[in-house]
Design a protein around this motif. Structure first.
Motif, PDB file in Angstrom:
ATOM      1  N   MET A   1      25.238 -17.380  10.001  1.00 14.99           N
ATOM      2  CA  MET A   1      25.185 -18.414   8.963  1.00 14.99           C
ATOM      3  C   MET A   1      24.891 -17.803   7.590  1.00 14.99           C
ATOM      4  O   MET A   1      25.381 -18.285   6.562  1.00 14.99           O
ATOM      5  CB  MET A   1      24.149 -19.488   9.311  1.00 14.99           C
ATOM      6  CG  MET A   1      24.420 -20.219  10.620  1.00 14.99           C
ATOM      7  SD  MET A   1      26.093 -20.941  10.759  1.00 14.99           S
ATOM      8  CE  MET A   1      25.983 -22.297   9.590  1.00 14.99           C
TER       9      MET A   1
ATOM     10  N   GLU B   1      27.505 -17.901   4.285  1.00 11.72           N
ATOM     11  CA  GLU B   1      27.081 -18.299   2.931  1.00 11.72           C
ATOM     12  C   GLU B   1      27.347 -17.155   1.951  1.00 11.72           C
ATOM     13  O   GLU B   1      27.791 -17.377   0.813  1.00 11.72           O
ATOM     14  CB  GLU B   1      25.587 -18.668   2.910  1.00 11.72           C
ATOM     15  CG  GLU B   1      25.220 -19.883   3.757  1.00 11.72           C
ATOM     16  CD  GLU B   1      25.246 -21.205   2.987  1.00 11.72           C
ATOM     17  OE1 GLU B   1      25.552 -21.211   1.781  1.00 11.72           O
ATOM     18  OE2 GLU B   1      24.964 -22.247   3.618  1.00 11.72           O
TER      19      GLU B   1
ATOM     20  N   LEU C   1      24.986 -33.094  -2.582  1.00 12.46           N
ATOM     21  CA  LEU C   1      24.929 -34.019  -1.444  1.00 12.46           C
ATOM     22  C   LEU C   1      26.047 -33.738  -0.448  1.00 12.46           C
ATOM     23  O   LEU C   1      25.847 -33.814   0.764  1.00 12.46           O
ATOM     24  CB  LEU C   1      25.061 -35.470  -1.923  1.00 12.46           C
ATOM     25  CG  LEU C   1      23.775 -36.164  -2.339  1.00 12.46           C
ATOM     26  CD1 LEU C   1      24.087 -37.558  -2.849  1.00 12.46           C
ATOM     27  CD2 LEU C   1      22.798 -36.224  -1.174  1.00 12.46           C
TER      28      LEU C   1
ATOM     29  N   ARG D   1      27.542 -30.851  -0.057  1.00 10.96           N
ATOM     30  CA  ARG D   1      27.205 -29.568   0.581  1.00 10.96           C
ATOM     31  C   ARG D   1      26.170 -29.785   1.681  1.00 10.96           C
ATOM     32  O   ARG D   1      26.252 -29.182   2.754  1.00 10.96           O
ATOM     33  CB  ARG D   1      26.669 -28.578  -0.465  1.00 10.96           C
ATOM     34  CG  ARG D   1      27.716 -28.181  -1.502  1.00 10.96           C
ATOM     35  CD  ARG D   1      27.084 -27.572  -2.750  1.00 10.96           C
ATOM     36  NE  ARG D   1      26.580 -26.223  -2.570  1.00 10.96           N
ATOM     37  CZ  ARG D   1      27.313 -25.127  -2.626  1.00 10.96           C
ATOM     38  NH1 ARG D   1      28.608 -25.223  -2.854  1.00 10.96           N
ATOM     39  NH2 ARG D   1      26.766 -23.952  -2.476  1.00 10.96           N
ATOM     40  N   ALA D   2      25.199 -30.654   1.399  1.00 12.81           N
ATOM     41  CA  ALA D   2      24.163 -30.939   2.408  1.00 12.81           C
ATOM     42  C   ALA D   2      24.792 -31.569   3.649  1.00 12.81           C
ATOM     43  O   ALA D   2      24.406 -31.260   4.783  1.00 12.81           O
ATOM     44  CB  ALA D   2      23.090 -31.857   1.824  1.00 12.81           C
TER      45      ALA D   2
ATOM     46  N   ARG E   1      26.633 -28.740   5.552  1.00  9.71           N
ATOM     47  CA  ARG E   1      25.657 -27.854   6.197  1.00  9.71           C
ATOM     48  C   ARG E   1      24.979 -28.556   7.368  1.00  9.71           C
ATOM     49  O   ARG E   1      24.723 -27.935   8.407  1.00  9.71           O
ATOM     50  CB  ARG E   1      24.613 -27.385   5.179  1.00  9.71           C
ATOM     51  CG  ARG E   1      25.137 -26.347   4.178  1.00  9.71           C
ATOM     52  CD  ARG E   1      23.963 -25.751   3.397  1.00  9.71           C
ATOM     53  NE  ARG E   1      24.372 -24.672   2.493  1.00  9.71           N
ATOM     54  CZ  ARG E   1      24.332 -24.753   1.161  1.00  9.71           C
ATOM     55  NH1 ARG E   1      23.914 -25.860   0.557  1.00  9.71           N
ATOM     56  NH2 ARG E   1      24.703 -23.718   0.422  1.00  9.71           N
ATOM     57  N   SER E   2      24.654 -29.820   7.220  1.00 13.53           N
ATOM     58  CA  SER E   2      23.938 -30.508   8.312  1.00 13.53           C
ATOM     59  C   SER E   2      24.821 -30.591   9.563  1.00 13.53           C
ATOM     60  O   SER E   2      24.322 -30.489  10.688  1.00 13.53           O
ATOM     61  CB  SER E   2      23.455 -31.885   7.878  1.00 13.53           C
ATOM     62  OG  SER E   2      24.521 -32.816   7.799  1.00 13.53           O
TER      63      SER E   2
ATOM     64  N   TYR F   1      24.824 -26.954  10.987  1.00 11.27           N
ATOM     65  CA  TYR F   1      23.561 -26.593  11.638  1.00 11.27           C
ATOM     66  C   TYR F   1      23.347 -27.366  12.937  1.00 11.27           C
ATOM     67  O   TYR F   1      22.613 -26.900  13.808  1.00 11.27           O
ATOM     68  CB  TYR F   1      22.368 -26.825  10.709  1.00 11.27           C
ATOM     69  CG  TYR F   1      22.350 -25.957   9.483  1.00 11.27           C
ATOM     70  CD1 TYR F   1      22.669 -24.603   9.539  1.00 11.27           C
ATOM     71  CD2 TYR F   1      21.993 -26.478   8.238  1.00 11.27           C
ATOM     72  CE1 TYR F   1      22.647 -23.816   8.408  1.00 11.27           C
ATOM     73  CE2 TYR F   1      21.962 -25.695   7.092  1.00 11.27           C
ATOM     74  CZ  TYR F   1      22.295 -24.365   7.180  1.00 11.27           C
ATOM     75  OH  TYR F   1      22.270 -23.593   6.059  1.00 11.27           O
ATOM     76  N   ALA F   2      23.949 -28.548  13.052  1.00 10.24           N
ATOM     77  CA  ALA F   2      23.829 -29.281  14.320  1.00 10.24           C
ATOM     78  C   ALA F   2      24.394 -28.432  15.461  1.00 10.24           C
ATOM     79  O   ALA F   2      23.892 -28.476  16.589  1.00 10.24           O
ATOM     80  CB  ALA F   2      24.545 -30.626  14.235  1.00 10.24           C
TER      81      ALA F   2
ATOM     82  N   ALA G   1      24.882 -24.853  14.945  1.00 10.21           N
ATOM     83  CA  ALA G   1      24.285 -23.513  14.831  1.00 10.21           C
ATOM     84  C   ALA G   1      22.811 -23.482  15.219  1.00 10.21           C
ATOM     85  O   ALA G   1      22.330 -22.454  15.691  1.00 10.21           O
ATOM     86  CB  ALA G   1      24.451 -22.987  13.404  1.00 10.21           C
TER      87      ALA G   1
END
Lengths: 219, 219
Positions: free
Chosen positions: B72, B76, B93, B95-96, B99-100, B103-104, B106
């Motif tokens: 990860m 980036e 927002l 990007r968040a 990413r969320s 990450y769910a 990762a």
């Protein structure tokens, strides 16, 4: 802002430190994880994963009631939307180093020792508390040994994980150290991690955000 | 650049897709995970965690031989150092959100189903292959159900996880789908995930980076 979280959740603790470092006020909304409140309908309507934390945004410049799940996504968002003080350094290589230290905790320790995993070990797998504790300490020991080596050897390490200001890696490391104490992880082999943890705990944001200082704190 | 990796590693697959999307050539260095080469001295001197991948940078503008661990963090970095085509959208927002979703996978699926964890289940915990398979499918099912709900409900979902260009979330999702097939995960309940996976597999970067197309591919 509202932070939907739980005092003992180490992912919540990461976000609380960031909010405190950046001086952002928020409403604290608690879900009792051991009682399963994160899997209740009201929280699932906020976060379908049923995992804390979720940061709920309101007001200026953002869609009212924007809901951000995933602590690492929240931390990156906070650093982009509220750049001071920064959680990441400037250069891409330096940012990669800090993120790699942070993910070593966020991807390689915490997910294995999360409450739902510990519950699966004693539930479906029928293991006892002793095996559960060994599992927890195994993953911390394997990863803290590698982290200790990197932090001790790499010249970019300073008073904190990267240089002399706390950042994303420290925000992940400190809650993991605190979490490890509950399972009696032996910290003797990790002097650099211990030193950085102590340096962080001299900063009020880390102290105020700690599990023992929250509205829902229990012994 | 050199990518230290393994054909079947889903974290390596993420990085291979990014390198292909951005048109970055690299030397492929393979470590046979089932034979434990990632824990040999030569790899540990590159990556003390003993986990793949590591991206080794060389040449213009970077310290010679800079070693970047953690997929990860590598993704980036690649997006910061080689912005086109972008793996993340523009606004904080948006990007968040991406990413969320990333990450769910990762943080909440892959770490639980990594080879070292599967080995711990059958080694120290003495479980059989049946229990190992159930463990794998359990975490995929729990998290894919939540991901499916988000992808199906949220208006930002397009042809891909976010809009109509592949990005960070797709780079995590596709290798997880491929990984799940090896353990016979039932994909019937996840039509949106299946649709996005199929859309990705129409893009040559995803096809070329796949486990079945690498120099070290085995059946």
């Amino acid at each position: 802002m509202k932070l939907h979280n739980y005092f003992r959740s180490s992912t919540s603790y990461r976000v609380r430190i960031a909010l405190a470092l950046k001086g952002l006020p928020y409403e604290y909304v608690s879900y009792h994880l051991r009682e399963g409140e994160q899997r209740g309908e009201s929280y699932l309507s906020i976060n379908p994963q049923g995992l804390v934390p979720t940061l709920e945004l309101d007001g200026e410049g953002v869609e009212t009631g924007a809901l951000l799940p995933q602590s690492m996504a929240i931390l990156e968002y906070l650093d982009e939307a509220y750049p001071e003080p920064p959680l990441l350094p400037q250069g891409p290589l330096e940012r990669a180093r800090v993120r790699s230290l942070a993910y070593a905790v966020a991807c390689d320790i915490h997910p294995l020792n999360n409450l739902r995993v510990l519950n699966y070990l004693v539930g479906p797998l029928g293991q006892d508390r002793k095996v559960q504790g060994e599992w927890f300490r195994h993953w911390v020991a394997v990863e803290f040994a590698a982290l200790e080596q990197r932090l001790a050897d790499e010249p970019q390490t300073g008073r904190f994980c990267h240089g002399d200001s706390p950042g994303l890696a420290d925000l992940c490391l400190v809650p993991q150290v605190v979490n490890g104490r509950r399972f009696d992880c032996d910290m003797t082999p990790y002097p650099t991690i211990r030193r950085i943890h102590e340096a962080c705990m001299e900063i009020s944001a880390f102290v105020e955000a700690a599990p023992d200082r929250q509205p829902d704190t229990e012994n």
